[in-house]
Design an enzyme around this catalytic site. Sequence first.
Site, PDB file in Angstrom:
ATOM      1  N   LYS A   1      20.309  74.004  63.620  1.00 22.96           N
ATOM      2  CA  LYS A   1      19.155  74.370  62.792  1.00 22.96           C
ATOM      3  C   LYS A   1      17.861  74.066  63.556  1.00 22.96           C
ATOM      4  O   LYS A   1      16.927  74.869  63.558  1.00 22.96           O
ATOM      5  CB  LYS A   1      19.169  73.576  61.482  1.00 22.96           C
ATOM      6  CG  LYS A   1      20.165  74.088  60.468  1.00 22.96           C
ATOM      7  CD  LYS A   1      20.150  73.208  59.238  1.00 22.96           C
ATOM      8  CE  LYS A   1      21.107  73.670  58.165  1.00 22.96           C
ATOM      9  NZ  LYS A   1      20.770  74.961  57.572  1.00 22.96           N
ATOM     10  N   LEU A   2      17.811  72.905  64.200  1.00 23.06           N
ATOM     11  CA  LEU A   2      16.606  72.504  64.936  1.00 23.06           C
ATOM     12  C   LEU A   2      16.351  73.442  66.124  1.00 23.06           C
ATOM     13  O   LEU A   2      15.212  73.845  66.374  1.00 23.06           O
ATOM     14  CB  LEU A   2      16.748  71.063  65.433  1.00 23.06           C
ATOM     15  CG  LEU A   2      16.665  69.979  64.356  1.00 23.06           C
ATOM     16  CD1 LEU A   2      17.230  68.664  64.869  1.00 23.06           C
ATOM     17  CD2 LEU A   2      15.220  69.785  63.897  1.00 23.06           C
TER      18      LEU A   2
ATOM     19  N   LYS B   1      28.401  46.950  60.578  1.00 25.82           N
ATOM     20  CA  LYS B   1      27.326  47.170  59.609  1.00 25.82           C
ATOM     21  C   LYS B   1      27.843  46.952  58.190  1.00 25.82           C
ATOM     22  O   LYS B   1      27.171  46.338  57.359  1.00 25.82           O
ATOM     23  CB  LYS B   1      26.752  48.583  59.774  1.00 25.82           C
ATOM     24  CG  LYS B   1      25.415  48.771  59.110  1.00 25.82           C
ATOM     25  CD  LYS B   1      24.654  49.939  59.685  1.00 25.82           C
ATOM     26  CE  LYS B   1      23.300  50.055  59.038  1.00 25.82           C
ATOM     27  NZ  LYS B   1      22.467  51.092  59.619  1.00 25.82           N
ATOM     28  N   ALA B   2      29.073  47.424  57.914  1.00 24.31           N
ATOM     29  CA  ALA B   2      29.662  47.271  56.572  1.00 24.31           C
ATOM     30  C   ALA B   2      29.836  45.784  56.252  1.00 24.31           C
ATOM     31  O   ALA B   2      29.536  45.337  55.136  1.00 24.31           O
ATOM     32  CB  ALA B   2      30.993  47.996  56.511  1.00 24.31           C
TER      33      ALA B   2
ATOM     34  N   ASP C   1      23.475  56.248  58.583  1.00 26.16           N
ATOM     35  CA  ASP C   1      23.221  56.647  59.970  1.00 26.16           C
ATOM     36  C   ASP C   1      24.503  56.734  60.807  1.00 26.16           C
ATOM     37  O   ASP C   1      24.485  56.438  61.991  1.00 26.16           O
ATOM     38  CB  ASP C   1      22.199  55.709  60.627  1.00 26.16           C
ATOM     39  CG  ASP C   1      22.691  54.277  60.727  1.00 26.16           C
ATOM     40  OD1 ASP C   1      23.677  53.942  60.050  1.00 26.16           O
ATOM     41  OD2 ASP C   1      22.091  53.497  61.492  1.00 26.16           O
TER      42      ASP C   1
ATOM     43  N   ARG D   1      17.972  62.306  66.997  1.00 23.97           N
ATOM     44  CA  ARG D   1      16.583  61.950  67.326  1.00 23.97           C
ATOM     45  C   ARG D   1      15.896  63.204  67.862  1.00 23.97           C
ATOM     46  O   ARG D   1      16.401  63.827  68.794  1.00 23.97           O
ATOM     47  CB  ARG D   1      16.606  60.837  68.367  1.00 23.97           C
ATOM     48  CG  ARG D   1      15.273  60.199  68.585  1.00 23.97           C
ATOM     49  CD  ARG D   1      15.403  58.928  69.373  1.00 23.97           C
ATOM     50  NE  ARG D   1      15.943  57.824  68.593  1.00 23.97           N
ATOM     51  CZ  ARG D   1      16.553  56.759  69.134  1.00 23.97           C
ATOM     52  NH1 ARG D   1      16.703  56.677  70.431  1.00 23.97           N
ATOM     53  NH2 ARG D   1      16.999  55.792  68.360  1.00 23.97           N
TER      54      ARG D   1
ATOM     55  N   GLU E   1      21.147  61.020  59.548  1.00 23.00           N
ATOM     56  CA  GLU E   1      19.818  60.406  59.710  1.00 23.00           C
ATOM     57  C   GLU E   1      19.082  61.113  60.849  1.00 23.00           C
ATOM     58  O   GLU E   1      19.627  61.258  61.947  1.00 23.00           O
ATOM     59  CB  GLU E   1      19.931  58.911  60.028  1.00 23.00           C
ATOM     60  CG  GLU E   1      18.555  58.250  60.074  1.00 23.00           C
ATOM     61  CD  GLU E   1      18.598  56.773  60.443  1.00 23.00           C
ATOM     62  OE1 GLU E   1      18.656  55.940  59.541  1.00 23.00           O
ATOM     63  OE2 GLU E   1      18.581  56.485  61.654  1.00 23.00           O
TER      64      GLU E   1
ATOM     65  N   HIS F   1      12.900  48.564  72.751  1.00 29.00           N
ATOM     66  CA  HIS F   1      14.309  48.323  72.398  1.00 29.00           C
ATOM     67  C   HIS F   1      15.014  47.557  73.531  1.00 29.00           C
ATOM     68  O   HIS F   1      15.727  46.587  73.297  1.00 29.00           O
ATOM     69  CB  HIS F   1      14.995  49.666  72.136  1.00 29.00           C
ATOM     70  CG  HIS F   1      16.445  49.544  71.804  1.00 29.00           C
ATOM     71  ND1 HIS F   1      16.867  49.124  70.572  1.00 29.00           N
ATOM     72  CD2 HIS F   1      17.556  49.758  72.555  1.00 29.00           C
ATOM     73  CE1 HIS F   1      18.192  49.092  70.568  1.00 29.00           C
ATOM     74  NE2 HIS F   1      18.629  49.475  71.766  1.00 29.00           N
TER      75      HIS F   1
HETATM   76  P1  GTP Z   1      19.291  49.819  59.357  1.00 19.42           P
HETATM   77  O1  GTP Z   1      19.574  51.291  59.264  1.00 19.42           O
HETATM   78  O2  GTP Z   1      20.372  48.985  58.786  1.00 19.42           O
HETATM   79  O3  GTP Z   1      18.935  49.395  60.764  1.00 19.42           O
HETATM   80  O4  GTP Z   1      18.093  49.459  58.442  1.00 19.42           O
HETATM   81  P2  GTP Z   1      16.949  50.384  57.855  1.00 19.42           P
HETATM   82  O5  GTP Z   1      17.513  51.659  57.360  1.00 19.42           O
HETATM   83  O6  GTP Z   1      16.108  49.580  56.946  1.00 19.42           O
HETATM   84  O7  GTP Z   1      16.149  50.605  59.178  1.00 19.42           O
HETATM   85  P3  GTP Z   1      15.024  51.590  59.609  1.00 19.42           P
HETATM   86  O8  GTP Z   1      14.620  52.597  58.630  1.00 19.42           O
HETATM   87  O9  GTP Z   1      13.950  50.716  60.132  1.00 19.42           O
HETATM   88  O10 GTP Z   1      15.725  52.362  60.821  1.00 19.42           O
HETATM   89  C1  GTP Z   1      16.546  51.736  61.747  1.00 19.42           C
HETATM   90  C2  GTP Z   1      16.475  52.454  63.097  1.00 19.42           C
HETATM   91  O11 GTP Z   1      15.108  52.712  63.447  1.00 19.42           O
HETATM   92  C3  GTP Z   1      17.003  51.575  64.204  1.00 19.42           C
HETATM   93  O12 GTP Z   1      18.360  51.814  64.431  1.00 19.42           O
HETATM   94  C4  GTP Z   1      16.146  51.983  65.402  1.00 19.42           C
HETATM   95  O13 GTP Z   1      16.654  53.161  65.993  1.00 19.42           O
HETATM   96  C5  GTP Z   1      14.825  52.326  64.773  1.00 19.42           C
HETATM   97  N1  GTP Z   1      13.881  51.183  64.707  1.00 19.42           N
HETATM   98  C6  GTP Z   1      13.465  50.561  63.588  1.00 19.42           C
HETATM   99  N2  GTP Z   1      12.584  49.577  63.870  1.00 19.42           N
HETATM  100  C7  GTP Z   1      12.440  49.567  65.215  1.00 19.42           C
HETATM  101  C8  GTP Z   1      11.649  48.765  66.129  1.00 19.42           C
HETATM  102  O14 GTP Z   1      10.913  47.862  65.764  1.00 19.42           O
HETATM  103  N3  GTP Z   1      11.776  49.067  67.458  1.00 19.42           N
HETATM  104  C9  GTP Z   1      12.579  50.070  67.923  1.00 19.42           C
HETATM  105  N4  GTP Z   1      12.623  50.281  69.243  1.00 19.42           N
HETATM  106  N5  GTP Z   1      13.324  50.835  67.093  1.00 19.42           N
HETATM  107  C10 GTP Z   1      13.266  50.588  65.759  1.00 19.42           C
HETATM  108 MG    MG Z   2      18.860  53.012  58.376  1.00 14.62          MG
END
Ligand code: GTP
Ligand code: MG
Length: 223
Positions: free
Chosen positions: A44-45, A77-78, A96, A101, A163, A179
């Site tokens: 799609k993208l 994660k689970a 995710d 990306r 995601e 990162h």
């Molecule tokens: P998780 O999905 O459990 O990590 O938590 P969440 O859904 O609250 O997280 P969020 O929406 O912040 O997205 C998580 C993803 O965003 C990570 O896997 C990274 O790819 C990216 N990310 C979020 N915060 C940072 C940061 O401070 N630095 C970098 N480099 N990437 C980030």
């Molecule tokens: Mg997330």
Amino acid sequence: MKPSQKIKQNVVNQIAKTTLYENVSELMKMQQIYEAGIKEIRTKLEILDAEFKVKHDHNPIHHIESRLKSPESILKKAINKDIPVTERSLEENIHDIAGIRVICNYVDDVYKVAQLLTDQDDIRLVEVKDYIANPKESGYMSLHLVLEVPIFLSEGSKPIHVEVQLRTIAMDFWASLEHKLKYKTDNNVPEDIKEELQECAKTISKLDLKMQNIHNRLNKKRV
Ligand code: GTP
Ligand code: MG
């Protein structure tokens, strides 16, 4: 990492490995479905990018990256989130497993691509996190979307979550280096470096706006 965190991580790794062994065939089936989700959104993208180029003589997308969460990371994660390791619970709680990306050229492209994608009839927008309008404390900027997309299988269609992280080249430059730094320091980045990274994120944001402005001015001249 603190000793207590290390012990916890070791336990999590150990449980993940055991549970992984028991659930591996279930997870492999899931992997195939999520891989299909990545292909669906990627196509799609690519179509949107190609159409935009023909219509507006500009490619909004610089490049696309994708990854499928490994069975081990899904289980970790689970366990960390304390959710049951069943197909249904993983599908509902971990958004995710399929990750895409989208690295765009300009900030406006990020929002344009997100809009065009979510406007499509078979896509349902489940969640939006706008870390461009509201950057994270670290300085991190990106637009995160969780989309629901139907996958057509032999037994019928199945909606799954994908995601999508959209960001500019400049935001991606910051996020990749930050990162790596986090990884190198075991997530214990010293305070002064954290502050410098926040400064860098602000500089990058200003630069993005300047580049956007130049692009807009040049585009106007050509019309
Ligand atoms: P998780 O999905 O459990 O990590 O938590 P969440 O859904 O609250 O997280 P969020 O929406 O912040 O997205 C998580 C993803 O965003 C990570 O896997 C990274 O790819 C990216 N990310 C979020 N915060 C940072 C940061 O401070 N630095 C970098 N480099 N990437 C980030
Ligand atoms: Mg997330």
